[in-house]
Design a protein around this motif. Sequence first.
Motif, PDB file in Angstrom:
ATOM      1  N   ASP A  22       5.283   1.762 -17.043  1.00  0.00           N
ATOM      2  CA  ASP A  22       4.576   0.845 -16.187  1.00  0.00           C
ATOM      3  C   ASP A  22       4.892  -0.534 -16.681  1.00  0.00           C
ATOM      4  O   ASP A  22       4.981  -1.491 -15.614  1.00  0.00           O
ATOM      5  N   VAL A  27       5.940  -0.405 -10.832  1.00  0.00           N
ATOM      6  CA  VAL A  27       6.079   0.597  -9.694  1.00  0.00           C
ATOM      7  C   VAL A  27       6.874   0.140  -8.418  1.00  0.00           C
ATOM      8  O   VAL A  27       7.439   0.414  -7.813  1.00  0.00           O
ATOM      9  N   GLU A  28       6.084  -1.166  -8.178  1.00  0.00           N
ATOM     10  CA  GLU A  28       6.696  -1.481  -6.776  1.00  0.00           C
ATOM     11  C   GLU A  28       7.899  -2.002  -6.658  1.00  0.00           C
ATOM     12  O   GLU A  28       8.793  -2.102  -5.972  1.00  0.00           O
ATOM     13  N   LEU A  30      10.342   0.038  -7.822  1.00  0.00           N
ATOM     14  CA  LEU A  30      10.980   1.278  -7.702  1.00  0.00           C
ATOM     15  C   LEU A  30      11.212   1.334  -6.078  1.00  0.00           C
ATOM     16  O   LEU A  30      11.993   2.112  -5.565  1.00  0.00           O
ATOM     17  N   VAL A  31      10.351   0.720  -5.413  1.00  0.00           N
ATOM     18  CA  VAL A  31      10.335   0.903  -4.046  1.00  0.00           C
ATOM     19  C   VAL A  31      11.040  -0.126  -3.315  1.00  0.00           C
ATOM     20  O   VAL A  31      11.968  -0.135  -2.394  1.00  0.00           O
ATOM     21  N   GLY A  32      11.060  -1.569  -4.122  1.00  0.00           N
ATOM     22  CA  GLY A  32      11.666  -2.755  -3.340  1.00  0.00           C
ATOM     23  C   GLY A  32      13.023  -2.945  -3.951  1.00  0.00           C
ATOM     24  O   GLY A  32      13.520  -3.934  -3.466  1.00  0.00           O
ATOM     25  N   ARG A  83       8.989   7.742 -14.385  1.00  0.00           N
ATOM     26  CA  ARG A  83       9.970   6.723 -13.741  1.00  0.00           C
ATOM     27  C   ARG A  83      11.456   6.750 -14.499  1.00  0.00           C
ATOM     28  O   ARG A  83      11.317   5.994 -15.569  1.00  0.00           O
ATOM     29  N   TRP A  88      16.745   2.339 -16.177  1.00  0.00           N
ATOM     30  CA  TRP A  88      17.685   1.303 -15.374  1.00  0.00           C
ATOM     31  C   TRP A  88      17.394  -0.056 -15.799  1.00  0.00           C
ATOM     32  O   TRP A  88      18.389  -0.893 -15.664  1.00  0.00           O
TER      33      TRP A  88
ATOM     34  N   LEU B  34       9.058   8.681  -3.740  1.00  0.00           N
ATOM     35  CA  LEU B  34       9.694   7.994  -4.735  1.00  0.00           C
ATOM     36  C   LEU B  34      10.905   8.843  -5.387  1.00  0.00           C
ATOM     37  O   LEU B  34      11.906   8.592  -5.074  1.00  0.00           O
ATOM     38  N   ARG B  38      14.721   9.754  -3.874  1.00  0.00           N
ATOM     39  CA  ARG B  38      15.966   9.185  -4.867  1.00  0.00           C
ATOM     40  C   ARG B  38      16.801  10.250  -5.300  1.00  0.00           C
ATOM     41  O   ARG B  38      18.004  10.247  -5.250  1.00  0.00           O
ATOM     42  N   PHE B  75       2.835   0.672   5.187  1.00  0.00           N
ATOM     43  CA  PHE B  75       3.215  -0.082   4.054  1.00  0.00           C
ATOM     44  C   PHE B  75       4.757  -0.074   4.010  1.00  0.00           C
ATOM     45  O   PHE B  75       5.485   0.810   3.831  1.00  0.00           O
ATOM     46  N   ALA B  77       7.296  -1.241   2.736  1.00  0.00           N
ATOM     47  CA  ALA B  77       8.356  -0.968   1.620  1.00  0.00           C
ATOM     48  C   ALA B  77       8.409   0.327   1.284  1.00  0.00           C
ATOM     49  O   ALA B  77       9.398   0.771   0.587  1.00  0.00           O
ATOM     50  N   VAL B 410      -1.876   4.229  -8.916  1.00  0.00           N
ATOM     51  CA  VAL B 410      -0.373   3.680  -9.197  1.00  0.00           C
ATOM     52  C   VAL B 410      -0.046   2.447  -8.514  1.00  0.00           C
ATOM     53  O   VAL B 410       0.834   1.938  -8.741  1.00  0.00           O
ATOM     54  N   ALA B 412       1.220   1.805  -5.745  1.00  0.00           N
ATOM     55  CA  ALA B 412       2.731   1.580  -5.534  1.00  0.00           C
ATOM     56  C   ALA B 412       2.960   1.517  -3.875  1.00  0.00           C
ATOM     57  O   ALA B 412       3.770   1.503  -3.432  1.00  0.00           O
TER      58      ALA B 412
END
Lengths: 211, 465
Positions: A22, A27-28, A30-32, A83, A88, B34, B38, B75, B77, B410, B412
């Motif tokens: 973390d 974590v954000e 990983l989405v953006g 993750r 990466w 997530l 992927r 959300f 994103a 988390v 997220a």
Amino acid sequence: MQPFTAVTGPAAPLLRPNIDTDVIIRVERLVGTTRASMGAHAFEVWRFRADGSEDPAFVLNRPEFRAAPILLAGPNFGCGSSREGAVWALQGMGVRAVIAPSYSDIFRNNALQNGLLPVVLDEAVVREIAAQVEAAPDRARVTVDLEREVVIAPDGTRHRFAIDPARREALLAGLDDVGLTLRQADAIAAWQQADRAARPWAWQVAAPERR
Amino acid sequence: MPTLLDKLWQAHRVASAGGGQDLIHIDRILLHDLSGARALAELAEKGHAIAHPALAFATPDHAVATGPGRTAETFPAGARGVALLREGAARHGIRLFDLGQDGQGIVHVMGPELGIVLPGLTVICGDSHTCTNGGLGALAFGVGSSELAHALATQTLRLAKPKAMRVRFEGAFPLGTTAKDAVLAAIGRLGTGAGAGFAIEWAGSAVRALEVEQRLTLCNLSIEMGARMGFIAPDERVFAWIAGRDYAPRGAAWEAAVAAWRGLASDEDAAFDADHVIDAGAIAPQVTWGTSPEHVIAVDAPIPAPEAAPDPARRKAWADALAYQGLEPGRPLAGTRVDWVFIGSCTNARLSDLREAARMVRGRRVAPGVTAWVVPGSVRVKRAAEEEGLDRVFRDAGFDWREPGCSLCVAANGEAVPPGARCVSTSNRNFVGRQGKGARTHLASPAMAAAAAVTGRITDIRRPF
């Protein structure tokens, strides 16, 4: 996967124990964020202050360690979330190898899947290398040589490390695991045929009747 | 003399993969929005097929909002991950439990609940808390998205067998002590790295006495002790819990399965690479004080001083943790004011967890200034809780009653504890920034979290409040 043979360069000392994924990548991100751009966000909770400016005291912000290809870390590095973005992100900031007394199992596997080398050395040795680096941060260079399975400290001392031979071969050649495993497709098919008879319940996953 | 790990490993060993690794067959693959999305995208890029789509199951949970009326786009994103999961599932014929559908939920709540996870199966997910499923006697573990893609393409993983650790809780847990407290106490004693390289078998008389949902909670935190896999030998209580669930075997297949599952235990004379015994009766309700799950103490114990740390690196880590958390050593955590309470996550969002929390709340109000959320673990948990009126208990007290997902565990999904706010949470990680940038987390059991919500302070539930 980029093959790994040997790397020489500055080694950034970040010796605190239990650095979690973390902290390595939030974590954000990983989405953006795309995989290629995660390096910009590596360790952001430590690299940046509340106002968004860099914290000059943080080791990875020091000029001599900004492009360090080697990270020296404390025990249980990469603990927490599975993750793969943590690997990466490290690679995105130029890290090719980590040297630590121990790793979380998932992080170590993720690193090996991506050609990032997780070297295990005794905690005392990691501290000694870090001390040598801190004594001459501008000049100290560390080498991680996978072919010879050795780390060369700034003072020239050689420290042997061990790595699973199959993993070593894959890293040296930059080989993808899926390709390797598909060579054993016949063995897998034969095993599954026997298993369907032995454990039918493990294979019965038909959609249930409507409730 | 084999251990349960030996038996589970041998039952799935296809062949040697060379160099100390085995090719291990994977029985179930769970995908979320997530890592699952992927991995599916990665497979498509590389042009690999999926070996056995019927053995994979998907649900969105991580980056989805949990407010009432949410959709995948609430959300923004996270919408892309959900879209990729939907596309990949549809393209490959993978069963998806989508938002708003029966079955959707946090992946480690959904899997056991639907009978997708069974004793003796190998189960993976791109999520470190996959070890939760070990509560049913499955060999379940988290992987990264590359290993997930590998398993989707080959139905196997190349793995080195871990060493076997056993942790026994002997005796009986005192009133107020739950599986959550037990596992936090173990992590506090043995350390967050103690299980690295090991699979943990949780055992002992206190574990055998646990209800199934508590076993899932116990195994959930195996990874916080460093172990990728944690499990409990399945017994008749587990078999009864699974019987009749949607994907559980039926008829003759069920009889054969149970007969095989009865052999899933370590032999009496099995030898472990590490073996620990903990006195269950001495475990008080636990609360974390710092930023690692090993930073944990009994609710009435003094917060430790950095000078007491075992080595210089930990001394610095403890001092940093106290500064981040805004705490002073020497005082107990009990009495510390809180701003937020989160009841949810794959650790503690099952029906029995919500019942325990509701017991503390009934007839009370959330303390002024406290924001308190309940995020049920799945659509089914939510529905069952509503059928017995638990939603009314929480709502009447001033809690938010929300839609299933990972939410504040988390952070997220756009939901976060604000900077500097102190949150008592039933989740599993108190890392720096985990629940939101600058958020201060205190991990605790559902009853402890609920008590903190109504008193506005960290509260020892063993005393009247």
